[in-house]
Write a protein that holds these residues in place. Sequence first.
Motif: not given
Length: 458
Positions: A155-156, A148-149, A152
């Motif tokens: 996605n950034q 998940e990290q 993220r």
Amino acid sequence: MDINYSDVDTLPSQPPAKARLLLVDDEENILRSLHRVMRREPYELAFARSGEEALQRLATETFDLVISDAHMPGISGPDLLARIKQKYPGCIRILLTGYTDLASTIAAINEGQIYRYISKPWEEDELRLTVRQALAFQYSERRRLALEQLTRAQNQELQVLNATLEDKVRARTEELEQTAGMLDLAYQELRQSYTTAAEVFSALINKRLPAKRQPNAKVIALVKAFAEHCQLDSALTWDVTMAAALYNLGKLSWPDQMIETPSELMGKVQREEYQRYPVTGEKLLMALEPLRNAACIIRHHQERWSGKGVPDQLAGEQIPLGARVLKLAVDFVEFQFGLILERKVSREDAITLVGRYKGLVYDPEMADQFLQMIVQQAPDVEGYDPAILRLDTLRVTPGMVLARNLYAASGMLLLNEGKVLTASLIEKLTAFEQNEPNGLRYELYVYPPENEEKETAS
């Protein structure tokens, strides 16, 4: 920002070889017992003799798992595990408690969100298996969080690239889809961990009952078969299967005598305790988010279609669909296992009872579907045991043990399951047969004498 998308491949494919365990108990003999159980396992063990000492060690050292006793001077076990949850959420938590210590267990589940509780005295193999499964669950959770990290961060980066160059976005799409697929895999692994935990709980519940009166496996099999027969959706099937594995969880604090007593024979006080077990089971599971639907099914599986069940007197379609399914499976099995009526009933009589009470106890339409499935495809609840012999009175020998109750043609109980046959008993059975109508011969389901079993095994 420069993210290396190959980082996913560097995540470990299995749990670390050596985990660090902190064992907490104010009694030295308990710590020694835990050390003896775990000493041959590939773990690094540390010890604390109070909750305060445990917190001091956690402040300066890293541990993967903490096993704590429930009752200790100063900081209690549930309070300690709740603090560990707040400060060190990645450290998995297990509580040692007694069968009757229900309040501490509920507090630990609700506040400390423990992975498991283990009743004292424990089975050594069970304890070792629980620790292994806890560490495997921890690894699965850590891997999911890492994925998940990483997602993220990716996605950034995607937002920055989108502002400058759309071509790079298209180039990264395939890699993002791969990461999303890995997240789905991690979620499935976590879901499987809950399934495994439910099976372990189910096995623990069964240990409180005699070997021939353990219903959970049969209830699970019936629920799965009925879900397939009715083409229930996968989410409901999973929820009701988990409920079937854990529906007896609220009975763990009962004394042995009560847990073996058919519900029909319970006195007033026992009956009141019996009516509370679905709610107790729900409370024990509510803190576990993936099992909340299963917990609701367990709460309502003793409701009746007429509205005269427990705990909330729901009627008709007010009763959750999964609870109606579980009620049918539980009663059909427990009728035959002797857990409801004074004596076990045959499969045919269980079918008759379900049909008789549809519209009163059971959803009438669902009961018809259930009985249709039972008649068409479901195997006998008794199951097949290759060790059981089916013999007449002329072939049984002294030392054999009855595997099922023996009844006369009139329905009178002649011999109980578990009775060891003697020469005099066999002679009496032969005499009784001569008075049976139409020359009826008794069929006895028996286990061979113990010495014959050992010789066969050797």
